[in-house]
Write a protein that holds these residues in place. Structure first.
Motif, PDB file in Angstrom:
ATOM      1  N   LEU A 188      -6.981  -8.732  -1.752  1.00 47.72           N
ATOM      2  CA  LEU A 188      -7.020  -7.277  -0.795  1.00 47.72           C
ATOM      3  C   LEU A 188      -8.716  -6.974  -1.033  1.00 47.72           C
ATOM      4  CD1 LEU A 188      -4.330  -5.364  -1.553  1.00 47.72           C
ATOM      5  CD2 LEU A 188      -5.131  -5.103   0.209  1.00 47.72           C
ATOM      6  N   ARG A 189      -9.263  -7.825  -2.590  1.00 47.92           N
ATOM      7  CA  ARG A 189     -10.834  -7.206  -3.295  1.00 47.92           C
ATOM      8  C   ARG A 189     -11.156  -8.366  -2.130  1.00 47.92           C
ATOM      9  NH1 ARG A 189     -10.085  -7.532  -8.853  1.00 47.92           N
ATOM     10  NH2 ARG A 189      -9.612  -4.908  -9.588  1.00 47.92           N
ATOM     11  N   GLN A 190     -11.057  -9.416  -2.100  1.00 43.43           N
ATOM     12  CA  GLN A 190     -11.769 -10.468  -0.610  1.00 43.43           C
ATOM     13  C   GLN A 190     -11.638 -10.011   0.490  1.00 43.43           C
ATOM     14  OE1 GLN A 190      -9.576 -14.778  -1.446  1.00 43.43           O
ATOM     15  NE2 GLN A 190     -11.298 -15.695  -0.431  1.00 43.43           N
ATOM     16  N   ALA A 191     -10.786 -10.123   0.962  1.00 46.19           N
ATOM     17  CA  ALA A 191     -10.623  -9.779   2.601  1.00 46.19           C
ATOM     18  C   ALA A 191     -11.690  -8.291   2.407  1.00 46.19           C
ATOM     19  CB  ALA A 191      -9.080  -8.972   2.900  1.00 46.19           C
ATOM     20  N   ILE A 192     -11.584  -7.615   1.831  1.00 49.83           N
ATOM     21  CA  ILE A 192     -12.280  -6.213   1.701  1.00 49.83           C
ATOM     22  C   ILE A 192     -13.954  -6.859   2.052  1.00 49.83           C
ATOM     23  CG2 ILE A 192     -13.161  -3.986   0.717  1.00 49.83           C
ATOM     24  CD1 ILE A 192     -10.487  -3.814  -0.332  1.00 49.83           C
ATOM     25  N   VAL A 193     -14.916  -7.390   0.557  1.00 53.39           N
ATOM     26  CA  VAL A 193     -15.877  -7.332   0.771  1.00 53.39           C
ATOM     27  C   VAL A 193     -16.424  -9.267   2.219  1.00 53.39           C
ATOM     28  CG1 VAL A 193     -17.400  -9.725  -0.671  1.00 53.39           C
ATOM     29  CG2 VAL A 193     -16.185  -8.053  -2.102  1.00 53.39           C
ATOM     30  N   GLN A 194     -15.491  -9.448   2.106  1.00 57.10           N
ATOM     31  CA  GLN A 194     -15.858 -10.755   3.620  1.00 57.10           C
ATOM     32  C   GLN A 194     -16.345  -9.961   4.911  1.00 57.10           C
ATOM     33  OE1 GLN A 194     -13.704 -13.962   3.302  1.00 57.10           O
ATOM     34  NE2 GLN A 194     -14.336 -14.919   1.998  1.00 57.10           N
ATOM     35  N   SER A 195     -14.805  -8.798   5.117  1.00 56.89           N
ATOM     36  CA  SER A 195     -15.198  -8.034   6.082  1.00 56.89           C
ATOM     37  C   SER A 195     -16.271  -7.162   6.300  1.00 56.89           C
ATOM     38  CB  SER A 195     -13.683  -6.812   5.957  1.00 56.89           C
ATOM     39  OG  SER A 195     -12.632  -7.866   6.492  1.00 56.89           O
ATOM     40  N   ARG A 196     -17.170  -6.680   5.413  1.00 54.22           N
ATOM     41  CA  ARG A 196     -18.021  -5.614   5.197  1.00 54.22           C
ATOM     42  C   ARG A 196     -19.555  -6.580   4.973  1.00 54.22           C
ATOM     43  NH1 ARG A 196     -16.102  -1.529  -0.011  1.00 54.22           N
ATOM     44  NH2 ARG A 196     -14.669  -0.083   1.508  1.00 54.22           N
ATOM     45  N   ASP A 197     -19.334  -8.235   4.560  1.00 55.00           N
ATOM     46  CA  ASP A 197     -20.499  -8.556   4.526  1.00 55.00           C
ATOM     47  C   ASP A 197     -20.487  -9.274   6.206  1.00 55.00           C
ATOM     48  OD1 ASP A 197     -20.812  -8.728   1.877  1.00 55.00           O
ATOM     49  OD2 ASP A 197     -19.619 -10.808   1.579  1.00 55.00           O
ATOM     50  N   ARG A 198     -19.473  -9.439   7.023  1.00 50.03           N
ATOM     51  CA  ARG A 198     -19.159  -9.489   8.168  1.00 50.03           C
ATOM     52  C   ARG A 198     -19.589  -8.204   9.357  1.00 50.03           C
ATOM     53  NH1 ARG A 198     -14.186 -10.291   8.744  1.00 50.03           N
ATOM     54  NH2 ARG A 198     -14.240 -13.123   8.134  1.00 50.03           N
ATOM     55  N   ASN A 199     -19.321  -7.466   8.773  1.00 49.93           N
ATOM     56  CA  ASN A 199     -19.895  -6.212   9.411  1.00 49.93           C
ATOM     57  C   ASN A 199     -21.425  -6.127   9.194  1.00 49.93           C
ATOM     58  OD1 ASN A 199     -18.965  -4.001  11.395  1.00 49.93           O
ATOM     59  ND2 ASN A 199     -19.420  -2.824   9.700  1.00 49.93           N
ATOM     60  N   ALA A 200     -21.738  -6.295   7.911  1.00 46.47           N
ATOM     61  CA  ALA A 200     -23.403  -6.158   7.770  1.00 46.47           C
ATOM     62  C   ALA A 200     -24.302  -7.218   8.357  1.00 46.47           C
ATOM     63  CB  ALA A 200     -23.840  -6.079   5.921  1.00 46.47           C
ATOM     64  N   GLN A 201     -23.542  -8.721   8.722  1.00 46.12           N
ATOM     65  CA  GLN A 201     -24.541  -9.418   9.315  1.00 46.12           C
ATOM     66  C   GLN A 201     -24.126  -8.791  11.674  1.00 46.12           C
ATOM     67  OE1 GLN A 201     -22.240 -12.615   8.776  1.00 46.12           O
ATOM     68  NE2 GLN A 201     -23.007 -13.324   6.849  1.00 46.12           N
ATOM     69  N   THR A 202     -23.205  -8.286  11.107  1.00 46.95           N
ATOM     70  CA  THR A 202     -22.453  -8.450  13.330  1.00 46.95           C
ATOM     71  C   THR A 202     -24.441  -6.898  13.287  1.00 46.95           C
ATOM     72  OG1 THR A 202     -20.298  -8.487  13.331  1.00 46.95           O
ATOM     73  CG2 THR A 202     -21.721  -7.151  14.945  1.00 46.95           C
TER      74      THR A 202
END
Length: 510
Positions: free
Chosen positions: A463-477
């Motif tokens: 869950l932590r990995q999924a949250i961090v990666q999703s927020r990083d992807r959202n920031a890049q978008t």
């Protein structure tokens, strides 16, 4: 499971004979004799298995025992290939009516061995009379010998599966040809592929039974393993279908008779079907061992890294494709109660971090999927055709909006009803964590309980990995959507909204 004996003598699991007590004490019968037709079917199954079983020749065991690379599907961030090794062998017992022993056996049947027939261990050094090699070179020859014998054993096992499982089940109409095709997939095409490698490896052995260069041979053959993409992707649906068919009585009987036979080594059908995947992920390990034992002046020294790179890229590609197939399979199995539950994050997800059973605060058992972009809670069920479906429970949660909170063991919260749902009346709450959402829609919060502490930790890690990666992807978008002519300060604002520990001074000083 108690093995079947003759009417006059029963055997325990240690192989010791014990006298049967006189009187009307019943004999435990494994197969239900409800109808004479069942007896005839079983006799046909036994005859097919007996005809298919190969001679009990000794088979060579690999030199180095490696830990099993398969496992039950658990909530752990593991490659998709390893997740498919998930196969739980369930022992099946049948309750029957007690009947007195008759003086004459109804069937002449050879009793299955109480223990599996195991492969005998043999080393490369056992195959040569003398040698003058260094300890390091001996180790190298041992690993290459294990590689060769592993190919031989895989070919034997795959041929056995075809002859003992596929052909009899088709002939006895235990499953349809279409069902068998779904379960066995392209397994038949893998046999000549590994026969080719075995032939190449055996040609490398010199007069002294040693192998010189092995890297060029492996590097030329490894691209053939791309055929594993199709086979491993098919395993997702194959496992589900096989588990479903095991509920049918004739399938149950046939698979149990095979597993009790000496040739099976107490492995069930799925263990055999999963052997190619296990073999695939072992190639990089074997190459690394060969590389460790290869001296600097050896011709393989320059080629082994290239061969290792080739096989690792193939394994990674098979793993990626298998993960995508797994994600698509379970996405198709989701049943939506409302159109609002169809989040774009679900359809856009390319893989699963993990999935498995968790219990909620009401004591309900849920099957939870952590997709690449969304967390989905479901309740397992069946469709009209008897296929497995997952009915979505509440609203799915986008990973980018998730909050995660670990609940320490023993923490009392939510009153007695809360504790009772998780503990069965005990005071301590164990292996729980809370997930909640923020923004976009009505806030949600779920307290979930894992089966044990290890499972809980794996869920939290994923869950932590999924949250961090999703927020990083959202920031890049967000950054990519900003116009190139936008004031640079707006970039800093976007960063600040997603990273609370970023200081404004860091941006202004750039």
């Amino acid at each position: 499971m108690v093995p079947r004996g003759t009417p006059a003598v029963l055997c325990d699991h240690a192989g010791k004979k014990r006298k049967q007590d006189p009187g009307p004490d019943p004999v435990i019968r494994i197969i239900e004799d409800e109808e004479e037709e069942d007896d005839d079917d079983e006799d046909m199954m036994l005859e097919q298995i007996k005809d298919s079983e190969e001679p009990c020749n000794k088979r060579v065991k690999p030199v180095v025992k490696s830990n099993s690379l398969t496992g039950v599907i658990t909530p752990v961030k593991t490659p998709a290939l390893k997740r498919f090794g998930l196969s739980i062998s369930r022992s099946i017992s049948f309750r029957t009516e007690a009947r007195p022993v008759t003086p004459v056996p109804l069937r002449t049947r050879q009793k299955a061995s109480s223990f599996p027939r195991r492969r005998n261990s043999q080393c490369w050094s056992d195959t040569v009379e003398s040698h003058d090699l260094t300890a390091k070179e001996i180790k190298r020859q041992e690993v290459i010998y294990e590689l060769t014998q592993g190919e031989r054993q895989l070919i034997e096992d795959l041929s056995l599966v075809k002859k003992v499982y596929y052909e009899p089940m088709l002939k006895l109409d235990i499953m349809t040809e279409s069902e068998l095709g779904q379960i066995f997939g392209t397994l038949d095409s893998l046999i000549p592929l590994h026969e080719d490698l075995l032939s190449r490896l055996e040609r490398l052995r010199g007069s002294e039974k040693t192998v010189g260069e092995v890297a060029p041979t492996l590097m030329n053959w490894f691209p053939c393993l791309e055929a594993y993409v199709t086979y491993c992707c098919n395993q997702v649906g194959a496992k589900i279908l096989l588990d479903h068919k095991k509920h049918e009585k004739r399938v149950q009987h046939f698979l149990r008779l095979c597993q009790e036979s000496s040739f099976s080594r107490k492995l069930d059908l799925w263990n055999f079907l999963d052997l190619p995947r296990s073999r695939l992920v072992k190639y990089p390990l074997l190459l690394k061992e060969i590389q460790k034992c290869t001296p600097p002046e050896h011709p393989d020294e320059d080629n082994l890294p290239d061969a290792l790179e080739v096989i690792q890229s193939i394994v990674a590609e098979v793993d990626r494709k298998t993960g995508e197939a797994e994600c698509q399979f379970y996405r198709r199995g989701l049943s939506y109660m409302d159109e609002s539950q169809r989040l774009p994050e679900i359809s856009l997800s390319r893989f699963l971090y993990c999935h498995g059973e968790l219990k909620n605060s009401k004591g309900q058992r849920l099957h939870v999927f952590l997709f690449e972009l969304a967390l989905v809670l479901t309740r397992p069920g069946e469709d009209k055709e008897g296929g497995q479906v997952f009915q979505i429970y509440r609203q799915p949660l986008p990973n980018v909006l998730l909050n995660l909170e670990e609940i320490p063991d023993g923490e009392a919260g939510g009153g007695s009803t809360f504790r009772g749902a998780f503990t069965g009346g005990n005071d301590k709450v164990r292996n729980c964590f809370r997930v909640s959402s923020r923004g976009r829609s009505k806030a949600q919060s779920h307290i979930l309980q894992a089966n044990d502490s290890f499972s809980k930790q794996q869920w939290i890690t994923c869950l932590r990995q999924a949250i961090v990666q999703s927020r990083d992807r959202n920031a890049q978008t967000l950054q990519s959507q900003l116009s190139p002519h936008t004031d640079p300060a707006l970039y800093h604002i976007a960063d600040l909204s997603l990273s609370s520990d970023t200081e404004m001074t860091d941006h202004t000083s750039r």
